[in-house]
Every structure is written in structure tokens, then in C-alpha cells.
Design an enzyme around this catalytic site. Structure first.
Site, mmCIF file in Angstrom:
data_model
loop_
_atom_site.group_PDB
_atom_site.id
_atom_site.type_symbol
_atom_site.label_atom_id
_atom_site.label_comp_id
_atom_site.label_asym_id
_atom_site.label_seq_id
_atom_site.Cartn_x
_atom_site.Cartn_y
_atom_site.Cartn_z
ATOM 1 N N ASP A 30 0.846 -1.202 0.000
ATOM 2 C CA ASP A 30 0.000 0.000 0.000
ATOM 3 C C ASP A 30 0.885 1.257 0.000
ATOM 4 O O ASP A 30 0.744 2.121 -0.868
ATOM 5 C CB ASP A 30 -0.915 0.009 1.240
ATOM 6 C CG ASP A 30 -1.689 -1.290 1.378
ATOM 7 O OD1 ASP A 30 -2.571 -1.543 0.552
ATOM 8 O OD2 ASP A 30 -1.378 -2.065 2.309
ATOM 9 N N GLU A 60 1.557 -6.569 -5.327
ATOM 10 C CA GLU A 60 1.318 -5.758 -6.530
ATOM 11 C C GLU A 60 2.563 -5.000 -6.981
ATOM 12 O O GLU A 60 2.964 -5.064 -8.140
ATOM 13 C CB GLU A 60 0.171 -4.762 -6.269
ATOM 14 C CG GLU A 60 -0.103 -3.888 -7.472
ATOM 15 C CD GLU A 60 -1.369 -3.056 -7.363
ATOM 16 O OE1 GLU A 60 -2.356 -3.528 -6.759
ATOM 17 O OE2 GLU A 60 -1.380 -1.922 -7.891
#
Ligand code: TRH
Length: 401
Positions: free
Chosen positions: A23, A283
Site C-alpha cells: 500500500d 502488486e
């Protein structure tokens, strides 16, 4: 760009660290690029400065406000009631649907003109993303509209994060043997380790690391596996027969496992560039591995009901539909069923076929880079879309005052 070039403009990013480093990793990368390449003043609101410090050692964990690489970083502690329209940026981005403070939203509604409000979503290769990318959502009570912005792998999505100088930096580093050697020597790597097949390993704790270590030990060529501290700790400690702290190393038959410190984000790129094969996860490291131009194996973030297997297959369908060993390896690594195969994964056999295909897989990664670069980069696409939102509302500039 859409904005009056003579005026400074601003972006506020709100980042809640759910877990791990992705994040903040994505938001920090995005913040720097928007500031450095587009000259926009960026404020990054983040709720977890300790996680941030792991990928950016310059972070002071007790500072309310600090300047880092040209970005204003603010500790987000559920501040309420302190926001006025003057505090609101021209563009407001929330990451992954994190709820931004209601007081900030109320201040946004009082702005004239109103800021552009976007939610940056998570990356997936599934097709439905194209239909949802840039969709608006009206606020139920306030005169505000939020837009959903999806990263992705096609021209109908927002593309991927990629700094404009990244390819040149990678090319320079990979063509400078002395720089690569100096980089690896700082971790204590020996000449023999450098001459071996170098693998970086970043995965979640449930990856079948011990099984792969077993297979690698009986490999006919030497392998050095570089594991950042805190990754696959159980399997690494079992192999080392000791604590998995930076500098710990052990060789057993063909395999050497070496523990590295968790490095700053730019050094993590160098690590990917210096290795022959990268295991990545989540990610951000997944995207960086694609820019590294080396073979990689993705450990996808696990989701309920094995939803992540759908996402993994969607990616493999785009990336490696005709490369069997890569597909089978990736599915096995993620504990996903391989069509027509009932029995347990034979990692030794799988490694042999994967290793034999590595030159072809490396070529594919270069073609893939070309393909995804055609979609433009996420930060530029994001700003272009924000500009479209502004002009759709007939405003000449989103600047106030
Ligand atoms: O750490 P991740 O698993 O992060 C996430 C989070 O779990 C998040 O909740 C989820 O939404 C997301 O994945 C999909 O994996 P990721 O995304 O690869 O982020 C890791 C970051 O850490 C990335 O920016 C690279 C950085 N990094 C370093 O800076 N130094 C290192 O030594 C390593 C190993 C990674």
C-alpha cells in the site's frame, strides 16, 4: 498537461496500510513520480510511518509532517474537524477505497471549483476492469463525484506505474558489470555466488519454499537464493539451521541461501535487475519484476474463496498463455490446480523444465515490456484523466485563487 503550466497544482494522496508494504510502496512511488515528473505539489497522508520507514529509511516515524524527496508526508491519525477548503488539494486520491476523513470530504464539498476525486484501485488482469475503469460514483449527500481509476495491462485501463527514466537506469546498471558487482558485494556475496544462478525471493509465508529449496539442492548448476529479512522465515531458518538475520548464509549441495537486509525501494529494483530470476508478490514488486526484464514468478496476495487464483489465471492468460513450464510453475507456487494434473507438484521435474525454458521466458519478458509500455504510464494517464474530468465540467483550470 491539462493544467495551466504557469500555476502550481496540488495532489493529496490518502494511504492506509492494510498490511505489509504494497500500500505504502505504491503510494510512495506514485507520489514521487507525480511530484518529480509533473511538478505537482504532493501531500501523502499515511497512517503507518513504521512500514513506510522499511522501504524508505529517511522517514522519521514520530514526525507529524516531513518533507521527503520533494513530497510532503503527513502522519494520518484520524484527524477530524481540522480541515477547511484551503487545506484541500486540487486532486484528491484515495488508495484502495480507504475512507478519507469525513471532515476532509466536507471541506472538499465547500471548494469552488471542487477538487477532482479519484480512487486508485488494485491491479488485476481480469477483463471486467476495462468496463469499470473511470466510472463515476456520486456522493449520496454531497455535491461530489468520485471516479474509479484502475491500473491494468491494456489500453482501456490506467496502465502501470513506470517512471520515465526507469528503463534507462536499468539499462545502465545492467550494462555496468562493476556497478552490479559492487551492489551485490555490499551484501557479502562471494565471487562463486555471483557466478551462480542468482535468484531473489520475495513471497508470502505459505509459499512452498522448503520444497523448492530441496529441488534446488540437487540442481546440476549452482544457485544462490537471496532472501530479504522477514521473508519465508520458517523455511529459510530451517535451511540455515539458524536465525534468518541479514548476513546469514549457508550452502548445501548446489544451493546457497543468503539473507539480505530489507533494502530501500530503489535498491530493491537493483536487486531485481541484478538477479537472473525473481520471485515477487503482491502488486508493486510484481510490477517492478515486469520492468526488470527478467523471468519472474508471482506469488499473488491470497483472497477468500481462492479469488486470487482467478486473478492469477487472468494474468497468465495474457502473459504466458503458450509457455507451459512458466504457467505450471506459477500455478503450483500459488497452490492453484493445474488442469489435468491431480498429483502433488514434483518441484525437481518442474524446476528442470522451467530452467530449460528460461531463455525463452526472458525473451517474452522483453516483448511484454514493449506491449505494456504502449498503454502509457499510470501517473500520466491519471493526470490526463483528471484533466478530462475538469474540462468535462467546462472549467478552464482547477486552480483556485
Ligand atoms: O508487501 P506486499 O505483500 O504488499 C501488499 C500488501 O499486502 C497489500 O495489502 C496488498 O494490497 C498488496 O500487496 C497487493 O507486496 P508488494 O505489493 O510487492 O509491496 C512490497 C513493497 O516493498 C514494494 O514497494 C517493494 C518494497 N520492497 C523494498 O522496498 N525493499 C525490499 O527489500 C523488498 C523485499 C520490498
Amino acid at each position: 498537461m491539462f493544467l495551466n503550466q504557469n500555476q502550481a497544482t496540488s495532489l493529496a494522496i490518502f494511504c492506509k496500510v492494510v498490511d505489509n508494504f504494497g500500500d505504502i510502496g505504491i503510494c510512495w512511488r506514485f507520489a514521487r513520480q507525480i511530484q518529480q515528473e509533473h511538478g505537482i505539489a504532493v501531500t501523502l497522508w499515511v497512517d503507518d510511518l513504521r512500514s513506510f520507514q522499511r522501504i524508505c529509511p529517511g522517514v522519521e516515524t514520530d514526525a507529524e509532517v516531513q518533507q521527503l524527496a520533494g513530497v510532503t508526508v503527513r502522519h494520518w491519525r484520524n484527524q477530524e474537524g481540522v480541515f477547511s477548503p484551503d487545506d484541500v488539494a486540487d486532486i484528491v486520491m484515495e488508495f484502495f477505497g480507504c475512507d478519507i476523513p469525513p471532515g476532509y470530504i466536507a471541506a472538499m464539498a465547500e471548494c469552488n471549483p471542487r477538487p477532482v476525486w479519484l480512487n486508485l484501485e488494485g491491479l488485476t488482469a481480469e477483463e471486467w476492469v476495462e468496463g469499470c475503469h473511470t466510472l463515476p460514483s456520486r456522493h449520496p449527500r454531497m455535491p461530489l463525484t468520485k471516479y474509479f481509476f484502475f491500473p491494468g495491462f491494456t489500453g482501456k485501463t490506467g496502465g502501470l506505474l513506470c517512471e520515465s527514466s526507469l528503463e534507462e537506469q536499468r539499462r545502465q546498471f545492467q550494462s555496468d558489470q562493476a556497478a552490479m558487482t559492487a551492489f551485490l558485494v555490499q551484501f557479502g556475496m562471494t565471487p562463486a555466488e555471483m557466478a551462480s544462478l542468482k535468484v531473489s525471493l520475495f513471497c508470502y509465508p505459505h509459499a512452498p519454499v522448503s520444497a523448492l529449496f530441496d529441488a534446488w539442492q540437487s540442481s546440476d548448476a549452482a544457485i544462490t537464493c537471496l532472501v530479504p529479512e522477514g521473508v519465508a522465515t520458517e523455511a529459510v531458518q530451517a535451511f540455515l539451521d539458524g536465525e534468518a538475520k541479514p548476513g546469514a548464509v549457508r550452502t548445501c549441495s548446489a544451493l546457497t541461501v543468503r539473507v539480505l537486509p530489507f533494502v530501500a525501494q530503489p535498491d530493491y529494483d537493483r536487486l531485481l535487475w541484478a538477479c537472473d530470476l525473481n520471485f515477487v508478490r503482491g502488486e508493486d514488486s510484481f510490477v517492478r519484476a515486469q520492468w526488470a526484464g527478467k523471468p519472474f514468478i508471482w506469488h499473488i496476495y491470497p483472497q477468500d474463496k481462492n479469488l486470487h487464483h482467478v486473478k492469477l489465471r487472468a494474468f497468465l492468460q495474457r502473459y504466458s498463455v503458450d509457455m507451459e513450464s512458466l504457467n505450471v510453475f506459477s500455478l503450483g507456487w500459488n497452490d492453484a490446480k493445474v488442469d489435468g494434473v491431480e498429483e502433488q507438484v514434483d518441484w525437481s521435474a518442474l524446476w528442470l523444465s522451467f530452467q530449460a525454458d528460461m531463455p525463452e521466458i526472458a525473451c517474452r519478458s522483453i516483448d511484454w515490456q514493449r506491449q505494456i509500455l504502449e498503454n502509457g504510464d499510470l501517473a500520466s494517464n491519471f493526470l490526463r484523466f483528471a484533466g478530462r474530468v475538469v474540462s468535462d465540467f467546462g472549467k478552464q483550470s482547477i486552480m483556485r485563487g
